[in-house]
Each structure stands twice: as structure tokens, then as C-alpha cells.
Design a protein around this motif. Structure first.
Motif, PDB file in Angstrom:
ATOM      1  N   LEU A   1     -13.654 -23.767   9.768  1.00 44.59           N
ATOM      2  CA  LEU A   1     -13.246 -23.026  10.958  1.00 44.59           C
ATOM      3  C   LEU A   1     -14.406 -22.133  11.362  1.00 44.59           C
ATOM      4  O   LEU A   1     -14.927 -21.371  10.550  1.00 44.59           O
ATOM      5  CB  LEU A   1     -12.009 -22.182  10.670  1.00 44.59           C
ATOM      6  CG  LEU A   1     -11.508 -21.300  11.801  1.00 44.59           C
ATOM      7  CD1 LEU A   1     -11.020 -22.149  12.982  1.00 44.59           C
ATOM      8  CD2 LEU A   1     -10.407 -20.378  11.317  1.00 44.59           C
ATOM      9  N   GLN A   2     -14.844 -22.268  12.614  1.00 45.10           N
ATOM     10  CA  GLN A   2     -15.958 -21.461  13.104  1.00 45.10           C
ATOM     11  C   GLN A   2     -15.476 -20.529  14.213  1.00 45.10           C
ATOM     12  O   GLN A   2     -14.700 -20.937  15.083  1.00 45.10           O
ATOM     13  CB  GLN A   2     -17.076 -22.351  13.639  1.00 45.10           C
ATOM     14  CG  GLN A   2     -17.772 -23.143  12.574  1.00 45.10           C
ATOM     15  CD  GLN A   2     -18.956 -23.919  13.112  1.00 45.10           C
ATOM     16  OE1 GLN A   2     -18.963 -24.350  14.255  1.00 45.10           O
ATOM     17  NE2 GLN A   2     -19.965 -24.094  12.278  1.00 45.10           N
ATOM     18  N   ALA A   3     -15.971 -19.303  14.176  1.00 54.12           N
ATOM     19  CA  ALA A   3     -15.649 -18.296  15.175  1.00 54.12           C
ATOM     20  C   ALA A   3     -16.845 -18.115  16.108  1.00 54.12           C
ATOM     21  O   ALA A   3     -17.994 -18.203  15.672  1.00 54.12           O
ATOM     22  CB  ALA A   3     -15.326 -16.968  14.497  1.00 54.12           C
ATOM     23  N   PRO A   4     -16.580 -17.867  17.388  1.00 52.76           N
ATOM     24  CA  PRO A   4     -17.688 -17.675  18.326  1.00 52.76           C
ATOM     25  C   PRO A   4     -18.396 -16.340  18.087  1.00 52.76           C
ATOM     26  O   PRO A   4     -17.765 -15.342  17.747  1.00 52.76           O
ATOM     27  CB  PRO A   4     -16.996 -17.691  19.682  1.00 52.76           C
ATOM     28  CG  PRO A   4     -15.602 -17.251  19.406  1.00 52.76           C
ATOM     29  CD  PRO A   4     -15.277 -17.747  18.028  1.00 52.76           C
ATOM     30  N   VAL A   5     -19.709 -16.371  18.271  1.00 55.15           N
ATOM     31  CA  VAL A   5     -20.529 -15.164  18.172  1.00 55.15           C
ATOM     32  C   VAL A   5     -21.393 -15.131  19.423  1.00 55.15           C
ATOM     33  O   VAL A   5     -22.113 -16.083  19.711  1.00 55.15           O
ATOM     34  CB  VAL A   5     -21.430 -15.195  16.920  1.00 55.15           C
ATOM     35  CG1 VAL A   5     -22.327 -13.973  16.876  1.00 55.15           C
ATOM     36  CG2 VAL A   5     -20.596 -15.311  15.663  1.00 55.15           C
TER      37      VAL A   5
ATOM     38  N   GLN B   1     -16.125 -19.205   9.482  1.00 54.71           N
ATOM     39  CA  GLN B   1     -15.140 -18.161   9.196  1.00 54.71           C
ATOM     40  C   GLN B   1     -14.329 -18.496   7.950  1.00 54.71           C
ATOM     41  O   GLN B   1     -14.003 -17.619   7.171  1.00 54.71           O
ATOM     42  CB  GLN B   1     -14.204 -17.985  10.388  1.00 54.71           C
ATOM     43  CG  GLN B   1     -13.227 -16.861  10.239  1.00 54.71           C
ATOM     44  CD  GLN B   1     -12.423 -16.650  11.507  1.00 54.71           C
ATOM     45  OE1 GLN B   1     -12.701 -17.215  12.540  1.00 54.71           O
ATOM     46  NE2 GLN B   1     -11.406 -15.833  11.419  1.00 54.71           N
TER      47      GLN B   1
ATOM     48  N   HIS C   1     -12.242 -20.569  19.032  1.00 49.64           N
ATOM     49  CA  HIS C   1     -12.606 -21.094  17.718  1.00 49.64           C
ATOM     50  C   HIS C   1     -12.780 -22.611  17.812  1.00 49.64           C
ATOM     51  O   HIS C   1     -12.338 -23.242  18.762  1.00 49.64           O
ATOM     52  CB  HIS C   1     -11.508 -20.787  16.698  1.00 49.64           C
ATOM     53  CG  HIS C   1     -11.494 -19.387  16.228  1.00 49.64           C
ATOM     54  ND1 HIS C   1     -10.848 -18.388  16.922  1.00 49.64           N
ATOM     55  CD2 HIS C   1     -12.037 -18.797  15.146  1.00 49.64           C
ATOM     56  CE1 HIS C   1     -10.986 -17.244  16.278  1.00 49.64           C
ATOM     57  NE2 HIS C   1     -11.719 -17.470  15.199  1.00 49.64           N
ATOM     58  N   ARG C   2     -13.414 -23.184  16.795  1.00 53.24           N
ATOM     59  CA  ARG C   2     -13.510 -24.638  16.697  1.00 53.24           C
ATOM     60  C   ARG C   2     -13.486 -25.028  15.234  1.00 53.24           C
ATOM     61  O   ARG C   2     -13.734 -24.207  14.344  1.00 53.24           O
ATOM     62  CB  ARG C   2     -14.754 -25.162  17.398  1.00 53.24           C
ATOM     63  CG  ARG C   2     -16.064 -24.766  16.751  1.00 53.24           C
ATOM     64  CD  ARG C   2     -17.241 -25.229  17.576  1.00 53.24           C
ATOM     65  NE  ARG C   2     -18.487 -25.060  16.845  1.00 53.24           N
ATOM     66  CZ  ARG C   2     -19.663 -25.406  17.314  1.00 53.24           C
ATOM     67  NH1 ARG C   2     -19.760 -25.942  18.517  1.00 53.24           N
ATOM     68  NH2 ARG C   2     -20.751 -25.232  16.599  1.00 53.24           N
TER      69      ARG C   2
ATOM     70  N   ARG D   1     -23.833 -18.103  23.281  1.00 56.67           N
ATOM     71  CA  ARG D   1     -22.750 -18.281  22.319  1.00 56.67           C
ATOM     72  C   ARG D   1     -23.205 -19.210  21.211  1.00 56.67           C
ATOM     73  O   ARG D   1     -23.719 -20.289  21.447  1.00 56.67           O
ATOM     74  CB  ARG D   1     -21.510 -18.859  22.975  1.00 56.67           C
ATOM     75  CG  ARG D   1     -20.389 -19.110  21.962  1.00 56.67           C
ATOM     76  CD  ARG D   1     -19.131 -19.590  22.585  1.00 56.67           C
ATOM     77  NE  ARG D   1     -18.496 -18.442  23.217  1.00 56.67           N
ATOM     78  CZ  ARG D   1     -17.391 -18.527  23.939  1.00 56.67           C
ATOM     79  NH1 ARG D   1     -16.810 -19.674  24.138  1.00 56.67           N
ATOM     80  NH2 ARG D   1     -16.870 -17.447  24.474  1.00 56.67           N
TER      81      ARG D   1
ATOM     82  N   TYR E   1     -21.901 -20.172  16.867  1.00 58.71           N
ATOM     83  CA  TYR E   1     -20.704 -20.158  16.028  1.00 58.71           C
ATOM     84  C   TYR E   1     -21.075 -19.836  14.600  1.00 58.71           C
ATOM     85  O   TYR E   1     -22.115 -20.272  14.106  1.00 58.71           O
ATOM     86  CB  TYR E   1     -19.997 -21.517  16.086  1.00 58.71           C
ATOM     87  CG  TYR E   1     -19.350 -21.764  17.428  1.00 58.71           C
ATOM     88  CD1 TYR E   1     -18.033 -21.406  17.651  1.00 58.71           C
ATOM     89  CD2 TYR E   1     -20.069 -22.321  18.472  1.00 58.71           C
ATOM     90  CE1 TYR E   1     -17.439 -21.612  18.880  1.00 58.71           C
ATOM     91  CE2 TYR E   1     -19.483 -22.533  19.703  1.00 58.71           C
ATOM     92  CZ  TYR E   1     -18.171 -22.181  19.902  1.00 58.71           C
ATOM     93  OH  TYR E   1     -17.599 -22.368  21.128  1.00 58.71           O
TER      94      TYR E   1
ATOM     95  N   LEU F   1      -6.241 -17.759  14.974  1.00 58.28           N
ATOM     96  CA  LEU F   1      -6.989 -18.632  15.879  1.00 58.28           C
ATOM     97  C   LEU F   1      -7.009 -18.090  17.296  1.00 58.28           C
ATOM     98  O   LEU F   1      -6.105 -17.376  17.709  1.00 58.28           O
ATOM     99  CB  LEU F   1      -6.320 -20.011  15.960  1.00 58.28           C
ATOM    100  CG  LEU F   1      -6.386 -20.950  14.790  1.00 58.28           C
ATOM    101  CD1 LEU F   1      -5.633 -22.222  15.127  1.00 58.28           C
ATOM    102  CD2 LEU F   1      -7.805 -21.272  14.422  1.00 58.28           C
ATOM    103  N   THR F   2      -8.033 -18.475  18.025  1.00 53.99           N
ATOM    104  CA  THR F   2      -8.064 -18.359  19.480  1.00 53.99           C
ATOM    105  C   THR F   2      -8.574 -19.706  19.986  1.00 53.99           C
ATOM    106  O   THR F   2      -9.061 -20.519  19.203  1.00 53.99           O
ATOM    107  CB  THR F   2      -9.016 -17.238  19.966  1.00 53.99           C
ATOM    108  OG1 THR F   2     -10.359 -17.624  19.681  1.00 53.99           O
ATOM    109  CG2 THR F   2      -8.691 -15.906  19.318  1.00 53.99           C
TER     110      THR F   2
END
Length: 106
Positions: free
Chosen positions: A13-17, A33, A74-75, A28, A30, A70-71
Motif C-alpha cells: 500500500l503506497q500513500a501519496p507524497v 505505507q 492511495h494505490r 506527486r 508515492y 484508505l483514500t
């Protein structure tokens, strides 16, 4: 309820940065996470190519244990395959999370 032994795919699971691009915008990227075990199943008859698309999109259902925040930004990653989250819902009082996602083929 799903059998936990059917969670046979390891996903990241990757979160945006977002960071400043120096011109008033953002770039952007990732960051990992969490690593989760999931079940990935192709949606029946949901694969196709849009008229102006250069690649087909594959729709999948991803099931994993609940408790993951999640949002749609995320991916999920499986090696080189990137799953874009379309929607999700909780099952069995939040024990399981079902995610509708899509990935590019080719």
C-alpha cells in the motif's frame, strides 16, 4: 466471510507524497505505507479498451483484512503492476475490506 488462507497475494500500500516543484506546483510521488496480504480477483466482463486509450484496463476486486486507512489517492503495488483504487467497502463489521481497483494491461 473469506477464508484467510485465500489471501495469497502480497501487495504494498503506497500513500501519496507531494513536494514543491519550485514553480508553484507540486510533484506527486508515492511512499510505502504498509505491506498487506490480499486476494485479487478479476471482475467478470469488465476488461476493455476505450476508443482513445493506448492500453486496456483490467478491473479487479481486492480483498484484505480491515483496519487499513484508505483514500482514493492511495494505490496498491504488486511488482510492476499498479492498482488504482476506485472504491471500497467494509464487510463483516469491518473485518474485511473489499476494494474495486483497476490496472493497465500491456
Amino acid at each position: 466471510m473469506i477464508d484467510p488462507g485465500r489471501l495469497n497475494t502480497r501487495l504494498t500500500l503506497q500513500a501519496p507524497v507531494e513536494s514543491d516543484d519550485g514553480q508553484g506546483g507540486v510533484v506527486r510521488s508515492y511512499a510505502p505505507q504498509a505491506v498487506v496480504w490480499a486476494r485479487v480477483v478479476q471482475h467478470a466482463a469488465r476488461e476493455g479498451v476505450d476508443a482513445d486509450a493506448d492500453r486496456a484496463m483490467l478491473r479487479v476486486a481486492i480483498t484484505l483484512r480491515g483496519g487499513v486507512a484508505l483514500t482514493r489517492a492511495h494505490r496498491l503495488i504488486d511488482g510492476a503492476r499498479i492498482y488504482r483504487i476506485v472504491s471500497w467497502r467494509k464487510r463483516d463489521a469491518g473485518t474485511w475490506l473489499e476494494i474495486d481497483a483497476e490496472t493497465r494491461l500491456g
